[in-house]
Design a protein around this motif. Structure first.
Motif, PDB file in Angstrom:
ATOM      1  N   SER A 133       0.832  -1.212   0.000  1.00 27.53           N
ATOM      2  CA  SER A 133       0.000   0.000   0.000  1.00 27.53           C
ATOM      3  C   SER A 133       0.867   1.263   0.000  1.00 27.53           C
ATOM      4  O   SER A 133       0.420   2.328  -0.408  1.00 27.53           O
ATOM      5  CB  SER A 133      -0.928   0.007   1.219  1.00 27.53           C
ATOM      6  N   ILE A 134       2.111   1.130   0.460  1.00 28.68           N
ATOM      7  CA  ILE A 134       3.053   2.254   0.434  1.00 28.68           C
ATOM      8  C   ILE A 134       3.821   2.280  -0.879  1.00 28.68           C
ATOM      9  O   ILE A 134       4.327   3.314  -1.302  1.00 28.68           O
ATOM     10  CB  ILE A 134       4.030   2.147   1.631  1.00 28.68           C
ATOM     11  N   GLY A 135       3.915   1.115  -1.519  1.00 31.59           N
ATOM     12  CA  GLY A 135       4.644   1.026  -2.781  1.00 31.59           C
ATOM     13  C   GLY A 135       6.085   0.601  -2.606  1.00 31.59           C
ATOM     14  O   GLY A 135       6.960   1.035  -3.360  1.00 31.59           O
ATOM     15  N   ILE A 136       6.345  -0.269  -1.610  1.00 34.33           N
ATOM     16  CA  ILE A 136       7.711  -0.730  -1.363  1.00 34.33           C
ATOM     17  C   ILE A 136       7.673  -2.196  -0.973  1.00 34.33           C
ATOM     18  O   ILE A 136       6.698  -2.680  -0.393  1.00 34.33           O
ATOM     19  CB  ILE A 136       8.396   0.125  -0.261  1.00 34.33           C
ATOM     20  N   HIS A 137       8.736  -2.910  -1.295  1.00 32.31           N
ATOM     21  CA  HIS A 137       8.873  -4.321  -0.960  1.00 32.31           C
ATOM     22  C   HIS A 137       9.018  -4.458   0.558  1.00 32.31           C
ATOM     23  O   HIS A 137       9.781  -3.720   1.187  1.00 32.31           O
ATOM     24  CB  HIS A 137      10.114  -4.866  -1.678  1.00 32.31           C
ATOM     25  N   ALA A 138       8.286  -5.397   1.163  1.00 32.60           N
ATOM     26  CA  ALA A 138       8.245  -5.514   2.625  1.00 32.60           C
ATOM     27  C   ALA A 138       9.625  -5.679   3.273  1.00 32.60           C
ATOM     28  O   ALA A 138       9.926  -4.991   4.258  1.00 32.60           O
ATOM     29  CB  ALA A 138       7.317  -6.666   3.028  1.00 32.60           C
ATOM     30  N   PRO A 139      10.506  -6.569   2.778  1.00 37.71           N
ATOM     31  CA  PRO A 139      11.838  -6.665   3.407  1.00 37.71           C
ATOM     32  C   PRO A 139      12.628  -5.366   3.334  1.00 37.71           C
ATOM     33  O   PRO A 139      13.361  -5.029   4.273  1.00 37.71           O
ATOM     34  CB  PRO A 139      12.517  -7.780   2.596  1.00 37.71           C
ATOM     35  N   ALA A 140      12.490  -4.619   2.229  1.00 40.67           N
ATOM     36  CA  ALA A 140      13.184  -3.333   2.114  1.00 40.67           C
ATOM     37  C   ALA A 140      12.634  -2.335   3.128  1.00 40.67           C
ATOM     38  O   ALA A 140      13.388  -1.614   3.793  1.00 40.67           O
ATOM     39  CB  ALA A 140      13.037  -2.778   0.697  1.00 40.67           C
ATOM     40  N   LEU A 141      11.301  -2.287   3.265  1.00 34.13           N
ATOM     41  CA  LEU A 141      10.684  -1.383   4.235  1.00 34.13           C
ATOM     42  C   LEU A 141      11.139  -1.729   5.647  1.00 34.13           C
ATOM     43  O   LEU A 141      11.496  -0.842   6.432  1.00 34.13           O
ATOM     44  CB  LEU A 141       9.158  -1.470   4.140  1.00 34.13           C
ATOM     45  N   ASN A 142      11.161  -3.014   5.961  1.00 34.30           N
ATOM     46  CA  ASN A 142      11.508  -3.405   7.319  1.00 34.30           C
ATOM     47  C   ASN A 142      12.993  -3.243   7.620  1.00 34.30           C
ATOM     48  O   ASN A 142      13.384  -3.135   8.774  1.00 34.30           O
ATOM     49  CB  ASN A 142      11.066  -4.844   7.600  1.00 34.30           C
TER      50      ASN A 142
END
Length: 412
Positions: A133-142
Motif C-alpha cells: 500500500s506504500i509502494g515498497i517491498h516488505a523486506p526493504a521497508l523493514n
C-alpha cells in the motif's frame, strides 16, 4: 529514502545545491579513501561495463547507483558540518510519523482487509499488503524500520543518561514503542532478529560504561517486560507468526533444487528456506560457469532465469526470482571482483562502528550485512540510496572524531 520518486528528486536537488557551494568542499587523503569505498559498486560497474550485452540496460544499472558518487563527495566533502546525532534522531522521528500516517491510511482505505486480519484470516499477508500500500517491498521497508527502531531505542537511553526533561523522555519512549510496533506489523523474519540484536548492541556498547550496575539491571528488567509484553500480545493476535518462524521457514529442506516436486510450490514454497537455497544453488552454479568476469551488470537476472529453464526448475522460472543474496549477485554479474567489492563496501561500515565504539553504526552494519545475505539491496534503488547516505554520514562522523580537536559530546 523509502519512496523512490521523492528520494530521487531530493537527491537531484541535493546535488544542485552542493554544486552551487562546491568551493566549500574540503577533502583529505583519508576522506578520498572513504569516498572510493562508498563508490566502489558503481566504479566496478564502470570497470566491467564492456561485459554488458545491452548498452542501454548497462547505463540504466549505473544510473541507479549514481547516489553512491553524489552522497560521499558532497557529504564527506562537508564532513565538519554533519550533525550526526541530530540527523539520526530527525530521521527516526520523521520516518516513524510517516509510517504512522500510512498505517492510519491503510486501516481507513482497506477496512475489509483489517476486518479479515482481526478475524485471523490470511495473517501471513498483512505485512506485505501494508508494504504494498506504500509502494515498497516488505523486506526493504523493514530494513529501514529496523534501523529507525534501533535509533529510537538509542535516544531513549540518551534521554535518561543526560537527565532530560520528563516530556522529552516520554516522547522518545513513545517513538521507540511505535517504531518497534511497525517492525512487528511488517513482520519480516530477518528484520525482527536484527532489531533485537540492535537493541542488545545499544544496551551493551552505549549503556554499560555510563550507568551503574543497579540501574542497568532495573532498566533491563523493565525493557524485557515491555518488549516481551508487546511480542506476546502480537503473537496472540497473529498466531501465524509461530508457524512462520518455525515450520514454514524450515519446510521442504529435502527439496532444495527440486521445488517442483512439492504439490503447489507457489503456495507452500514461497516463504521457505528451501526456496532461497534453491536460488542460491542455481546462482552459484551459473556464476562458476562465467568466471572470471561474470555475465555483466544488466544480464544477471535474465541469465539466471534462463538457467532456471535449462535446469527444469519451472517454479523458479515462472516467478523469475533474483539471487536474494548480494554476494552471489555480484559474483554472477562481475565475477571474482564482485563479492570482494561487497565485502569492502559493507565491512568498511563495520570498521567505522567498531573503531568509534558506536552502537548505532554497528547496528546498521549488522542490519545491512544480514539483509544482504538473504536479499540483494545493492540492486534496489532504496537499498543503494539508504546505504550510500548513511555510509557517508558515518564516514563524516568518523572523520570528525579523528581530525577535530573538539571532542565534546554533540548536543542533540
Amino acid at each position: 529514502m523509502i519512496f523512490r520518486k521523492p528520494c530521487s528528486l531530493l537527491i537531484i536537488l541535493f546535488g544542485v545545491f552542493n554544486l552551487i557551494f562546491v568551493r566549500k568542499l574540503k577533502f583529505t587523503k583519508t576522506s578520498w579513501i572513504l569516498i572510493l569505498c562508498i563508490a566502489s559498486p558503481v566504479l566496478l560497474e564502470l570497470l566491467l561495463f564492456w561485459n554488458n550485452d545491452s548498452f542501454s540496460k548497462g547505463l540504466k544499472a549505473i544510473e541507479k547507483s549514481t547516489s553512491l558518487v553524489l552522497f560521499p563527495i558532497f557529504i564527506i566533502g562537508n564532513y565538519q558540518r554533519v550533525k550526526f546525532l541530530r540527523l539520526i534522531e530527525t530521521y527516526s522521528i520523521a520516518t516513524t510519523f510517516i509510517i504512522l500516517g500510512f498505517a492510519i491510511r491503510f486501516y481507513i482505505i482497506y477496512p475489509d482487509l483489517l476486518s479479515k486480519y482481526l478475524n485471523r484470516i490470511d495473517l501471513f499477508e498483512i505485512g506485505y499488503k501494508f508494504a504494498d500500500s506504500i509502494g515498497i517491498h516488505a523486506p526493504a521497508l523493514n530494513m529501514h524500520l529496523a534501523f529507525v527502531s534501533v535509533c529510537a531505542f538509542y535516544f531513549v537511553f540518551y534521554s535518561f543518561h543526560n537527565n532530560e526533561k520528563r516530556t522529552l523522555k516520554i516522547l522518545r519512549f513513545a517513538i521507540f514503542l511505535l517504531s518497534f510496533s511497525f517492525v512487528l506489523l511488517v513482520n519480516t523474519r530477518m528484520a525482527l532478529v536484527n532489531v533485537l540484536i540492535g537493541y542488545a548492541i545499544v544496551f551493551i556498547v552505549e549503556i554499560k560504561s555510563k550507568i551503574s550496575l543497579n540501574r542497568i539491571a532495573l532498566t533491563s528488567i523493565g525493557l524485557l517486560i515491555v518488549l516481551g509484553g508487546i511480542l506476546f500480545f502480537f503473537v496472540q493476535k497473529n498466531p501465524y507468526m509461530k508457524q512462520k518462524y518455525s515450520t514454514v521457514t524450515f519446510a521442504y529442506m529435502d527439496k532444495v533444487g527440486k521445488l517442483d516436486e512439492i504439490d503447489h510450490p507457489e503456495i507452500y514454497a514461497f516463504n521457505t528456506l528451501a526456496a532461497r537455497l534453491s536460488i542460491w544453488k542455481s546462482a552459484w552454479e551459473l556464476s562458476v560457469k562465467n568466471l572470471p568476469f561474470g555475465v555483466g551488470a544488466s544480464d544477471g537476472k535474465p541469465e539466471l532465469n534462463k538457467y532456471y529453464k535449462e535446469t527444469n526448475q519451472h517454479f523458479l522460472a515462472k516467478f523469475e526470482f533474483p539471487t536474494h543474496n548480494q554476494f552471489l549477485d555480484f559474483l554472477l554479474k562481475f565475477g571474482i571482483l564482485g563479492p570482494l567489492v561487497v565485502i569492502l563496501y559493507i565491512f568498511t561500515i563495520g570498521y567505522l562502528g567498531y573503531d568509534l565504539k558506536n552502537a548505532v553504526i554497528i547496528s546498521f552494519f549488522i542490519i545491512f550485512l544480514t539483509s544482504n545475505l538473504i536479499d540483494d539491496f545493492l540492486l534496489r534503488f532504496d537499498g543503494i540510496a539508504f546505504s550510500g547516505f548513511w555510509f557517508s554520514v558515518f564516514s563524516s562522523y568518523w572523520l570528525q572524531q579523528k581530525f577535530t580537536l573538539d571532542r565534546e559530546p554533540e548536543a542533540v
